[in-house]
Design a protein around this motif. Structure first.
Motif, PDB file in Angstrom:
ATOM      1  N   LEU A 143     -11.146  -1.440  16.868  1.00 19.89           N
ATOM      2  CA  LEU A 143     -10.682  -1.992  18.138  1.00 19.89           C
ATOM      3  C   LEU A 143     -11.830  -1.969  19.141  1.00 19.89           C
ATOM      4  O   LEU A 143     -12.660  -1.062  19.122  1.00 19.89           O
ATOM      5  CB  LEU A 143      -9.499  -1.180  18.676  1.00 19.89           C
ATOM      6  N   SER A 144     -11.861  -2.962  20.007  1.00 21.19           N
ATOM      7  CA  SER A 144     -12.945  -3.024  20.994  1.00 21.19           C
ATOM      8  C   SER A 144     -12.394  -3.378  22.362  1.00 21.19           C
ATOM      9  O   SER A 144     -11.351  -4.036  22.484  1.00 21.19           O
ATOM     10  CB  SER A 144     -13.997  -4.059  20.577  1.00 21.19           C
ATOM     11  N   GLU A 145     -13.113  -2.926  23.366  1.00 18.38           N
ATOM     12  CA  GLU A 145     -12.757  -3.236  24.749  1.00 18.38           C
ATOM     13  C   GLU A 145     -14.023  -3.435  25.547  1.00 18.38           C
ATOM     14  O   GLU A 145     -14.952  -2.612  25.465  1.00 18.38           O
ATOM     15  CB  GLU A 145     -11.937  -2.104  25.367  1.00 18.38           C
ATOM     16  N   GLU A 160      -5.276   0.358  29.314  1.00 17.34           N
ATOM     17  CA  GLU A 160      -5.706  -0.205  28.039  1.00 17.34           C
ATOM     18  C   GLU A 160      -6.227   0.879  27.103  1.00 17.34           C
ATOM     19  O   GLU A 160      -5.924   0.874  25.915  1.00 17.34           O
ATOM     20  CB  GLU A 160      -6.814  -1.246  28.276  1.00 17.34           C
ATOM     21  N   LEU A 161      -6.991   1.792  27.655  1.00 18.56           N
ATOM     22  CA  LEU A 161      -7.617   2.820  26.820  1.00 18.56           C
ATOM     23  C   LEU A 161      -6.675   3.969  26.493  1.00 18.56           C
ATOM     24  O   LEU A 161      -6.610   4.433  25.350  1.00 18.56           O
ATOM     25  CB  LEU A 161      -8.877   3.363  27.494  1.00 18.56           C
ATOM     26  N   GLY A 212      -2.305   3.516  24.079  1.00 22.48           N
ATOM     27  CA  GLY A 212      -3.601   2.946  24.414  1.00 22.48           C
ATOM     28  C   GLY A 212      -4.455   2.762  23.176  1.00 22.48           C
ATOM     29  O   GLY A 212      -4.084   3.143  22.059  1.00 22.48           O
ATOM     30  N   LEU A 213      -5.644   2.183  23.359  1.00 23.61           N
ATOM     31  CA  LEU A 213      -6.520   1.883  22.237  1.00 23.61           C
ATOM     32  C   LEU A 213      -6.998   3.141  21.520  1.00 23.61           C
ATOM     33  O   LEU A 213      -7.211   3.124  20.308  1.00 23.61           O
ATOM     34  CB  LEU A 213      -7.719   1.066  22.717  1.00 23.61           C
ATOM     35  N   GLU A 257      -4.108   3.814  19.233  1.00 30.54           N
ATOM     36  CA  GLU A 257      -3.900   2.711  18.295  1.00 30.54           C
ATOM     37  C   GLU A 257      -4.994   2.636  17.234  1.00 30.54           C
ATOM     38  O   GLU A 257      -4.762   2.154  16.118  1.00 30.54           O
ATOM     39  CB  GLU A 257      -3.834   1.385  19.054  1.00 30.54           C
ATOM     40  N   ALA A 258      -6.189   3.124  17.551  1.00 33.22           N
ATOM     41  CA  ALA A 258      -7.296   3.081  16.592  1.00 33.22           C
ATOM     42  C   ALA A 258      -7.070   4.017  15.414  1.00 33.22           C
ATOM     43  O   ALA A 258      -7.727   3.872  14.379  1.00 33.22           O
ATOM     44  CB  ALA A 258      -8.611   3.423  17.294  1.00 33.22           C
ATOM     45  N   LEU A 284     -13.116   2.962  17.819  1.00 34.51           N
ATOM     46  CA  LEU A 284     -12.935   2.316  19.118  1.00 34.51           C
ATOM     47  C   LEU A 284     -14.312   2.010  19.680  1.00 34.51           C
ATOM     48  O   LEU A 284     -15.127   2.926  19.876  1.00 34.51           O
ATOM     49  CB  LEU A 284     -12.156   3.207  20.078  1.00 34.51           C
ATOM     50  N   CYS A 311      -9.791   8.940  16.472  1.00 34.69           N
ATOM     51  CA  CYS A 311     -10.718   7.841  16.240  1.00 34.69           C
ATOM     52  C   CYS A 311     -12.158   8.231  16.550  1.00 34.69           C
ATOM     53  O   CYS A 311     -12.421   9.224  17.227  1.00 34.69           O
ATOM     54  CB  CYS A 311     -10.335   6.618  17.080  1.00 34.69           C
TER      55      CYS A 311
END
Length: 522
Positions: free
Chosen positions: A274-276, A289-290, A307-308, A311-312, A317, A355
């Motif tokens: 996952l990326s942001e 988001e994070l 958040g990411l 989710e990772a 991440l 992650c």
């Protein structure tokens, strides 16, 4: 509570030592270097590097003291008899470090073997790699009861993982039998790529012609220049550890692609990547988001959301443009990296994360630290491993292979270029780097031509900004000599106006300042 200044000093030293270990390829020299560094970090009296050799039939661990050193960097005799096997066994079985000043581990001082050796303080941490304990760093002190703290334990644990990575790298290069098979295969791929590059150059030299263009790949990355081979080595090394990585490089160089390659070659390639982009999201939304949020935490939060970081899962991440984070978000990210937990917006409890974090930026974070706009402690948390992605202008031999790759991706394989068009593409400075080259290739592919001449190239490329404008012939010159001539030519044409010269070269002004200093140009 650890002194923040001391923590930053520790983090800086761990980062510097980790980078130093990477350069040592001889195992016999590396192991004492690791132990000396651990003793220096903790101010221990003695240190022992214990190698875990697997398990016994009974299920217990087999281990051997490889190196024993004193604070004066002198080797100690009889290292096997100076280490408490009970302590080493506990660290291996529990999979965590211990320090005798903690309530949980205070009983270690009551172990008969510890008392017999009159040891007053111990800190001991596992050396992990891909979730497996490869060894143990065992440090003690016979004259100070409170020699080690919880902070020593945490900083030593970070260093121990980097030491395990350095050990495996040296063993892989030496062809040691205990080397990991997957890592050895990745290293062989890299060595084969280098061999192919060398064979091309040797064949070209034999007939005194330019080397043929053969696209050599490392995963999804294209290029066989020396700078790219160095990048591949860094990727391969980073893939074998779980520590944070800071990917630095100018915009458009392909930092996210590098991060994806690290993930693909890592321990959990099937887990999410996952990326942001931290620069593209408002601060109020970036936290959600994070870290996630709870229903009703703010207007529009109609349901709970992970958040990411959560989710990772056990994946990766990727935080792009981390240098654009606000000071407040920097503080929150630092806490996550320190504690390995996140607290969703609106929540009262934290959640653990598993992650790996990769970060990237095109900014000069050290300059931002000096100006007070980036936290120094966060920098050292992220910069455990550093990967530099070179700008395209520094690897001109990769330009045409990359161009051909992008044309294929655009549905125009085999698109021809005139000799003049090729020279202009290679001579251009590519301020937008690989991304700009990709856009140019797609534009030319869309024209539907069978052969592209110089006239079809974009105006800035036809003008020959970059190497093509440097004075003299390029044959036989080093990259540094060519780069210096480019800078001299631009400065002369712009009457020493640095801002104009940077624009003409297509590089940031800070980069021009570094080049001027490097080449001694007043």
């Amino acid at each position: 509570m650890v002194d923040p200044e001391r923590e930053i000093t520790w983090l800086r030293r761990v980062r510097d030592l980790s980078h130093l270990l990477v350069a040592e390829r001889d195992v016999s020299r590396l192991l004492p270097l690791i132990l000396d560094a651990a003793i220096e970090l903790t101010e221990a009296e003695r240190g022992f590097l214990v190698r875990v050799l697997g398990r016994k039939p009974s299920g217990g661990f087999r281990f051997k003291v490889e190196v024993a050193r004193g604070f004066d960097k002198a080797a100690l005799q009889g290292g096997q008899s100076k280490v408490s096997r009970t302590v080493v066994r506990r660290v291996c079985e529990q999979g965590r470090g211990l320090v005798t000043t903690s309530e949980e581990d205070r009983d270690v001082l009551e172990i008969s073997s510890v008392q017999a050796r009159r040891v007053l303080s111990i800190v001991c941490v596992p050396m992990r790699l891909r979730g497996e304990i490869r060894g143990v760093l065992y440090l003690d002190h016979r004259f100070s009861k409170g020699a080690f703290s919880q902070s020593d334990l945490e900083i030593l644990a970070t260093f121990a993982d980097q030491a395990a990575l350095a050990m495996e790298t040296a063993e892989l290069l030496a062809g040691a039998p205990q080397a990991d098979r997957a890592s050895a295969a990745s290293l062989r791929e890299l060595e084969e790529l280098k061999a192919q590059r060398a064979a091309q150059e040797e064949a070209a030299a034999a007939v005194r012609e330019p080397a043929p263009r053969r696209r050599l790949r490392f995963g999804r990355l294209v290029g066989s220049s020396p700078l790219m081979c160095k990048l591949y080595e860094q990727i391969e090394r980073a893939a074998r550890t779980w520590d944070p990585v800071l990917v630095i490089g100018e915009s458009g160089t392909g930092k996210e692609l590098v991060a994806r390659e690290i993930h693909a070659r890592g321990s959990f390639p099937t887990e999410p990547f996952l990326s942001e982009n931290c620069a593209a999201v408002a601060e109020s939304l970036l936290e959600s988001e994070l870290f996630g949020h709870r229903k009703g935490a703010f207007t529009g939060a109609v349901a709970d959301r992970d958040g990411l970081f959560v989710e990772a899962g056990r994946g990766t991440l990727f935080l792009d443009e981390v240098g654009d984070m606000s000071p407040a978000m920097q503080g929150k990210l630092l806490r996550v990296l320190q504690e390995q937990v996140v607290r969703p917006v609106g929540a009262t409890a934290s959640r653990p994360i598993a992650c790996r974090v990769l970060a990237a930026t095109h900014r000069d974070l050290r300059e931002m630290i000096r100006s007070g706009s980036f936290r120094e402690d966060l920098y050292y948390r992220l910069d455990v491993l550093r990967i530099f992605v070179p700008p395209l202008r520094q690897r001109p031999s990769d330009i045409l292979p990359l161009f051909e790759t992008f044309c294929e991706q655009a549905g125009r394989p085999g698109l021809k270029l005139t000799s003049r068009a090729q020279k202009l593409l290679v001579g251009y400075s590519w301020p937008g780097n690989v991304r700009e080259l990709e856009n140019e290739a797609k534009r030319l592919a869309a024209l539907g031509l069978q052969r592209v001449s110089a006239q079809q190239l974009s105006p800035e490329i036809r003008e020959g900004r970059g190497v093509a404008r440097a004075r003299g012939e390029l044959s036989g010159k080093t990259l540094g000599e060519v780069e210096r001539e480019m800078v001299l030519a631009a400065m002369a044409e712009c009457q020493n106006n640095k801002s104009r010269a940077a624009r003409q070269l297509g590089i940031p002004r800070t980069t021009l300042y570094h080049l001027l200093e490097r080449y001694g140009i007043a």
